[in-house]
Design a protein around this motif. Structure first.
Motif, PDB file in Angstrom:
ATOM      1  N   ALA B  50     155.341 -10.829   4.354  1.00  0.00           N
ATOM      2  CA  ALA B  50     155.682 -11.448   2.980  1.00  0.00           C
ATOM      3  C   ALA B  50     155.068 -10.719   1.733  1.00  0.00           C
ATOM      4  O   ALA B  50     155.283 -11.025   0.714  1.00  0.00           O
ATOM      5  N   GLY B  51     153.856  -9.962   2.280  1.00  0.00           N
ATOM      6  CA  GLY B  51     153.134  -9.377   1.353  1.00  0.00           C
ATOM      7  C   GLY B  51     151.849  -9.918   0.869  1.00  0.00           C
ATOM      8  O   GLY B  51     150.948  -9.403   0.058  1.00  0.00           O
ATOM      9  N   PHE B  52     151.384 -10.932   1.686  1.00  0.00           N
ATOM     10  CA  PHE B  52     150.254 -11.304   1.198  1.00  0.00           C
ATOM     11  C   PHE B  52     148.897 -10.562   1.826  1.00  0.00           C
ATOM     12  O   PHE B  52     147.606 -10.838   1.357  1.00  0.00           O
ATOM     13  N   VAL B  53     149.017  -9.877   2.796  1.00  0.00           N
ATOM     14  CA  VAL B  53     148.152  -8.971   3.648  1.00  0.00           C
ATOM     15  C   VAL B  53     148.775  -7.594   3.715  1.00  0.00           C
ATOM     16  O   VAL B  53     149.911  -7.317   4.018  1.00  0.00           O
ATOM     17  N   ALA B  54     147.873  -6.644   3.533  1.00  0.00           N
ATOM     18  CA  ALA B  54     148.360  -5.375   3.741  1.00  0.00           C
ATOM     19  C   ALA B  54     148.057  -4.942   5.132  1.00  0.00           C
ATOM     20  O   ALA B  54     146.765  -5.057   5.671  1.00  0.00           O
ATOM     21  N   PRO B  55     148.964  -4.227   5.898  1.00  0.00           N
ATOM     22  CA  PRO B  55     148.514  -3.661   6.957  1.00  0.00           C
ATOM     23  C   PRO B  55     147.446  -2.399   7.122  1.00  0.00           C
ATOM     24  O   PRO B  55     147.381  -1.679   5.900  1.00  0.00           O
ATOM     25  N   ASP B  56     146.651  -2.248   7.945  1.00  0.00           N
ATOM     26  CA  ASP B  56     145.631  -1.298   7.954  1.00  0.00           C
ATOM     27  C   ASP B  56     146.115   0.132   8.084  1.00  0.00           C
ATOM     28  O   ASP B  56     145.825   1.038   7.210  1.00  0.00           O
ATOM     29  N   SER B  57     147.039   0.203   8.917  1.00  0.00           N
ATOM     30  CA  SER B  57     147.838   1.393   8.870  1.00  0.00           C
ATOM     31  C   SER B  57     149.532   1.046   9.302  1.00  0.00           C
ATOM     32  O   SER B  57     149.712  -0.204   9.589  1.00  0.00           O
ATOM     33  N   THR B  59     153.642   1.387   8.254  1.00  0.00           N
ATOM     34  CA  THR B  59     154.359   1.083   6.919  1.00  0.00           C
ATOM     35  C   THR B  59     155.500   0.159   7.275  1.00  0.00           C
ATOM     36  O   THR B  59     155.826  -0.182   8.439  1.00  0.00           O
ATOM     37  N   LEU B  60     155.523  -0.688   6.165  1.00  0.00           N
ATOM     38  CA  LEU B  60     156.597  -1.773   6.177  1.00  0.00           C
ATOM     39  C   LEU B  60     157.821  -1.310   5.318  1.00  0.00           C
ATOM     40  O   LEU B  60     157.528  -0.997   4.181  1.00  0.00           O
ATOM     41  N   PHE B  61     158.925  -1.516   5.827  1.00  0.00           N
ATOM     42  CA  PHE B  61     160.209  -1.267   4.898  1.00  0.00           C
ATOM     43  C   PHE B  61     160.948  -2.578   4.803  1.00  0.00           C
ATOM     44  O   PHE B  61     161.099  -3.258   5.816  1.00  0.00           O
ATOM     45  N   ILE B  62     161.341  -2.726   3.604  1.00  0.00           N
ATOM     46  CA  ILE B  62     162.295  -3.858   3.616  1.00  0.00           C
ATOM     47  C   ILE B  62     163.556  -3.398   2.908  1.00  0.00           C
ATOM     48  O   ILE B  62     163.501  -2.788   1.724  1.00  0.00           O
ATOM     49  N   GLU B  63     164.655  -3.513   3.489  1.00  0.00           N
ATOM     50  CA  GLU B  63     165.842  -2.663   2.972  1.00  0.00           C
ATOM     51  C   GLU B  63     165.893  -1.248   2.812  1.00  0.00           C
ATOM     52  O   GLU B  63     166.195  -0.724   2.008  1.00  0.00           O
ATOM     53  N   ASP B  64     165.098  -0.745   3.869  1.00  0.00           N
ATOM     54  CA  ASP B  64     164.740   0.583   3.932  1.00  0.00           C
ATOM     55  C   ASP B  64     163.896   1.155   2.750  1.00  0.00           C
ATOM     56  O   ASP B  64     163.775   2.491   2.688  1.00  0.00           O
ATOM     57  N   GLU B  65     163.603   0.039   1.945  1.00  0.00           N
ATOM     58  CA  GLU B  65     162.339   0.806   0.782  1.00  0.00           C
ATOM     59  C   GLU B  65     161.084   0.253   1.266  1.00  0.00           C
ATOM     60  O   GLU B  65     160.658  -0.796   1.818  1.00  0.00           O
ATOM     61  N   PRO B  66     160.020   1.478   1.363  1.00  0.00           N
ATOM     62  CA  PRO B  66     158.744   0.971   1.795  1.00  0.00           C
ATOM     63  C   PRO B  66     158.011   0.164   0.880  1.00  0.00           C
ATOM     64  O   PRO B  66     158.145   0.399  -0.430  1.00  0.00           O
ATOM     65  N   VAL B  67     157.631  -1.154   1.125  1.00  0.00           N
ATOM     66  CA  VAL B  67     156.915  -1.934   0.564  1.00  0.00           C
ATOM     67  C   VAL B  67     155.401  -2.195   0.696  1.00  0.00           C
ATOM     68  O   VAL B  67     154.728  -2.839  -0.119  1.00  0.00           O
ATOM     69  N   ALA B  68     154.923  -1.823   1.989  1.00  0.00           N
ATOM     70  CA  ALA B  68     153.651  -1.670   2.172  1.00  0.00           C
ATOM     71  C   ALA B  68     153.324  -0.608   3.023  1.00  0.00           C
ATOM     72  O   ALA B  68     153.998  -0.156   4.080  1.00  0.00           O
ATOM     73  N   SER B  70     149.845   1.481   4.951  1.00  0.00           N
ATOM     74  CA  SER B  70     148.305   1.693   5.160  1.00  0.00           C
ATOM     75  C   SER B  70     147.364   1.223   4.080  1.00  0.00           C
ATOM     76  O   SER B  70     146.843   1.942   3.241  1.00  0.00           O
ATOM     77  N   GLY B  71     147.355  -0.073   4.201  1.00  0.00           N
ATOM     78  CA  GLY B  71     146.484  -0.667   3.314  1.00  0.00           C
ATOM     79  C   GLY B  71     146.807  -0.910   1.943  1.00  0.00           C
ATOM     80  O   GLY B  71     146.079  -1.278   0.915  1.00  0.00           O
ATOM     81  N   VAL B  72     147.972  -0.188   1.513  1.00  0.00           N
ATOM     82  CA  VAL B  72     148.451  -0.483   0.131  1.00  0.00           C
ATOM     83  C   VAL B  72     149.785  -1.401  -0.015  1.00  0.00           C
ATOM     84  O   VAL B  72     150.711  -1.124   0.738  1.00  0.00           O
ATOM     85  N   ILE B  73     149.648  -2.387  -0.986  1.00  0.00           N
ATOM     86  CA  ILE B  73     150.786  -3.089  -1.035  1.00  0.00           C
ATOM     87  C   ILE B  73     151.443  -2.585  -2.273  1.00  0.00           C
ATOM     88  O   ILE B  73     151.102  -2.232  -3.393  1.00  0.00           O
ATOM     89  N   ILE B  74     152.902  -2.216  -1.803  1.00  0.00           N
ATOM     90  CA  ILE B  74     153.704  -1.285  -3.062  1.00  0.00           C
ATOM     91  C   ILE B  74     154.476  -2.276  -3.687  1.00  0.00           C
ATOM     92  O   ILE B  74     154.486  -2.224  -4.855  1.00  0.00           O
ATOM     93  N   LYS B  75     155.014  -3.364  -2.972  1.00  0.00           N
ATOM     94  CA  LYS B  75     155.534  -4.255  -3.763  1.00  0.00           C
ATOM     95  C   LYS B  75     154.809  -5.595  -3.399  1.00  0.00           C
ATOM     96  O   LYS B  75     154.805  -5.988  -2.225  1.00  0.00           O
ATOM     97  N   THR B  76     154.575  -6.206  -4.360  1.00  0.00           N
ATOM     98  CA  THR B  76     153.856  -7.558  -4.233  1.00  0.00           C
ATOM     99  C   THR B  76     154.863  -8.846  -3.935  1.00  0.00           C
ATOM    100  O   THR B  76     155.993  -8.558  -3.750  1.00  0.00           O
ATOM    101  N   PRO B  77     154.179  -9.818  -3.366  1.00  0.00           N
ATOM    102  CA  PRO B  77     155.087 -10.764  -2.557  1.00  0.00           C
ATOM    103  C   PRO B  77     156.209 -11.475  -3.816  1.00  0.00           C
ATOM    104  O   PRO B  77     157.388 -11.514  -3.489  1.00  0.00           O
TER     105      PRO B  77
END
Ligand SMILES: Nc1ncnc2c1ncn2[C@@H]1O[C@H](COP(=O)(O)OP(=O)(O)O)[C@@H](O)[C@H]1O
Ligand SMILES: [Mg+2]
Lengths: 519, 218
Positions: B50-57, B59-68, B70-77
């Motif tokens: 959902a984007g409330f927490v960033a993974p420590d390491s 990558t998370l993709f949504i619709e093949d687009e990276p959204v988080a 290694s500790g960085v939230i690229i797209k907010t919830p």
């Protein structure tokens, strides 16, 4: 991003109001003609008089801290944990002395005792007694609060196997140890910084010195040097608090579905209630009755309005304005501390507490040394400087109220709004603030009362012709008639307690029947 | 095209390694059920998606687009357009049913007439027409459940996350709402990530079942 930016701006603004003056003052005191120069310190520390004052202050603060911690924790346990009759009423009763300018009770007692030709009330004993009754509520309230952080399930588990006595001594009271330590330190530091009572009762203490040095000679150097130990004490307090409190997280069960378990007092109940009623009568009601009696008839009140009506309205205006701004700063600082949204959250928390622990005189001197320039008259020459001083000193209180209130709102409330696509401002305005408006109202009352009762900051910084009622009373005390002073004190008490009581009533009557998050 | 892709996601709280190198691919319109004991990290996994927490390491993709990453939230919830039903439902107690559902639409700038229409349709869909003016505290557990669903679905998310949504309901209601969730998913065609520790519930909902255990890698 907006969230971090906005919070950062709030913190920077607060730092300019509260921290910059202190840094500037410190810088000025250790430099002369652009070079490092510590002579003000060496000079002041070399005078014997300073050490005597320090000794006086230490004796007074230790005695007050010991006595009120002992009695306050005891009362706190009785009010927060037992089925004592009228415990709510008693709690409110004992809090009253904390809400009004402390020297008012000194006036009242000295009026009574002077009438009895009892001179030794002046000096150390009188100071101890007055400050004891003023600061008694601090340990009392802290104890009640900490009792509410004890998870009742721990006690229930204990009660399955043991009696209440064993559970209290084995489980509940050990959890109170931080409250006791914190209370002692807090009362110590508050007494150390308090000078209006000591000044009135003619007991020479340390903060009086920095005040008189400054007021008499307008010389910041020695005053700053004199203020430094006070800042040091405040810093020590902060470190100690850090040490004792950071380990545990204090989730106030006060607000949760878990009810605090109460201890049955049994046959002692009535007698205890009577003893406490008597005690409360003597230390809270009697002083107020004395003032009421001494104020005589209507003509004294009319005279009081004639002599100090302007200060009274100014006081109300300053207090309401400051309380509003203080609620704003307190909310966002509390939010920052609660959500840890910026890496500096701990620093921001520590700074507000440090400023609260710092004697008002020091904050006042800092403000004056920074803003007293021809270009900054907009601050120095206007009530802004008073508002800045009060904000610096008391925002810790509204910040803590906000943080505690925020802790009771599940984080899913804001997260659900975020998942629904709402940006930060929208979440704050439509979700967070509506969910905690009662907390904000409480913060506002606290801010209002502490701004209204203040003398320690205001006395130093108020611009000419812009004094507040507590300051006016303090200055009139030198030559005003006792009846006039008594009438002014009664007015002071009324304008403090009346709005507070009114707002409290509103909060009570609008209290939600069902707690919000219980399904 | 995968809807959600987790690549080597790791998350610790202090010494406690909750997610260890978790990788997972969720295809569109799948109904993934994440099943496992309490405390094994199911909620943490959802909160990362959902984007409330960033993974420590990882990558998370949504619709093949990276959204988080290694500790960085690229797209907010609020930018991810993912619907979520919280374990405690998190209905806003100071708002009516209608206001709860309208909130997200207003935030997204949906205009008055269209908003009204979508709220009406949504309430009909979850069988809650007529409850617009009620406060959440005036609803039964099952009704609150439906409002929470409506609030999440009115924004037409491609992905719906549900965190033990039925755990507080009795068995009968639980079974009924399961059916309703299934039929809503078929009607609206969103991808469902559903967390539960109830075996029965898991097998009813899932097109794919994922078992989690402590410190696990999937
Ligand atoms: N914000 C947090 N801070 C510290 N520990 C957390 C936090 N959130 C979860 N945990 C810990 O992570 C572990 C997994 O929690 P969670 O994801 O809620 O599990 P589940 O949903 O499977 O019951 C638990 O041990 C929990 O205590
Ligand atoms: Mg969970």
């Amino acid at each position: 991003m907006r969230k971090r930016l906005f919070l950062m701006l709030v913190i920077i603004l607060f730092a300019v109001i509260g921290v910059l003056p202190l840094l500037f003052m410190l810088f000025k005191s250790v430099t002369a003609d652009g070079e490092l120069n510590l002579s003000v310190f060496t000079e002041i520390l070399a005078t014997k008089h300073q050490w005597i004052l320090m000794y006086h202050s230490l004796i007074l603060s230790s005695a007050v801290a010991l006595l009120s911690t002992f009695a306050g924790v005891l009362l706190g346990i009785l009010f927060g944990k037992t089925d004592l009759p009228f415990r709510r009423f008693f709690t409110v009763l004992f809090v009253i002395p904390l809400l009004i300018p402390p020297y008012i009770f000194a006036i009242s007692w000295s009026d009574l005792l002077a009438g009895l030709n009892y001179e030794s009330f002046f000096g150390l004993m009188g100071c101890i007694m007055v400050l004891f009754s003023v600061f008694l509520p601090v340990p009392m309230l802290l104890t009640i609060f900490f009792l509410h952080t004890v998870d009742p399930r721990l006690e229930e588990a204990g009660l399955l196997a043991a009696s209440w006595k064993e559970v209290m001594t084995g489980i509940t009271l050990p959890l109170l140890i931080p409250a006791v330590i914190l209370s002692f330190m807090l009362v110590f530091i508050l007494s150390f910084g308090e000078f209006s009572v000591a000044n009135f009762l003619r007991y020479d203490v340390y903060p009086v010195e920095s005040f008189t040095l400054f007021a008499a000679f307008y010389d910041a150097g020695p005053a700053i040097a004199a203020a430094l130990p006070l800042a040091g004490a405040a810093l020590l307090f902060l470190l100690a608090g850090e040490l004792f409190l950071r380990k545990r997280s204090y989730r106030p069960y006060l607000f949760s579905r878990y009810k605090v378990l109460t201890v049955k007092l049994g046959p002692l109940r009535r007698r205890l209630a009577f003893a406490i009623a008597l005690f409360g009568f003597v230390i809270v009601i009697v002083p107020m009755i004395i003032l009421l009696v001494n104020s005589g008839g209507l003509e004294n009140y009319l005279e009081a309005f004639r002599r100090a009506g302007d200060s009274m309205f100014r006081s109300l205006g300053f207090a309401a304005t400051t309380a509003t701004l203080m609620t704003f700063f307190g909310f966002f600082i509390g939010y920052l501390v609660h959500t840890k949204a910026l890496a500096i959250w701990r620093m921001a928390d520590a700074v507000t507490i440090f400023l609260f622990a710092l004697p008002g005189t020091v904050i006042g001197i800092g403000l004056i040394s920074l803003w007293n320039t021809p270009w900054t008259n907009i601050v120095y020459g206007t009530p802004l400087i008073v508002i800045f001083g009060l904000l610096a000193k008391y925002t810790a209180l509204t910040g803590k109220v906000s943080a505690v209130w925020l802790a009771r709102i599940p984080s899913s409330m804001e997260e659900a709004a975020q998942a629904a696509g709402a940006g930060w401002f929208r979440r704050i305005v439509f979700i967070v603030i509506p969910l905690m408006w009662r907390g904000l109202a409480v913060a506002w009352i606290v801010g209002y009362i502490f701004s209204l009762r203040d003398t320690s900051v205001t006395m130093l910084v108020y611009p000419p012709g812009q004094d507040t009622l507590p300051v006016r009373i303090f200055t009139l005390m030198a030559n005003g008639s006792p009846e006039l002073i008594a009438a002014l004190c009664v007015i002071m008490i009324t304008i403090t307690l009346l709005p507070a009581a009114l707002l409290w009533l509103i909060l009570k009557t609008t209290a939600a029947k069902v707690s919000l998050w219980q399904r | 095209m995968a809807t959600i892709t987790l690549k080597n996601i790791t998350k610790s709280y202090g010494q406690n390694k909750v997610l260890d190198n978790v990788s997972l691919t969720v295809e569109a319109k799948e109904r993934i059920v994440i099943f496992g004991p309490s405390g094994c990290g199911k909620t943490t996994l959802l909160r990362i998606i959902a984007g409330f927490v960033a993974p420590d390491s990882g990558t998370l993709f949504i619709e093949d687009e990276p959204v988080a990453d290694s500790g960085v939230i690229i797209k907010t919830p609020q930018e991810r357009n993912i619907g979520m039903v919280f374990q405690d439902l998190a209905l806003w107690p100071h708002m009516s049913v209608k206001e709860n559902i309208a909130f997200g639409l207003k935030a997204k700038g949906v205009s008055g007439a269209e908003r009204e229409e979508r709220i009406r349709e949504m309430l009909e869909l979850v069988d809650m027409s007529g409850y617009e003016k009620r406060k959440p505290s005036q609803l039964s557990g099952g009704e609150q459940q439906r409002v929470a669903l409506a609030r999440a679905l009115v924004l037409e998310p491609k992905i719906l996350l549900m965190d033990e949504p039925l755990s507080s309901l009795d068995a009968k209601l639980n079974i009924r709402l399961r059916k309703e969730i299934l039929s809503l998913q078929q009607k609206l065609g969103f991808t469902l990530v559903y967390v539960t520790h109830n075996e029965d519930e898991a097998s009813d909902i899932a097109t794919r079942l994922i078992r989690m255990d402590f410190g696990n890698s999937i």
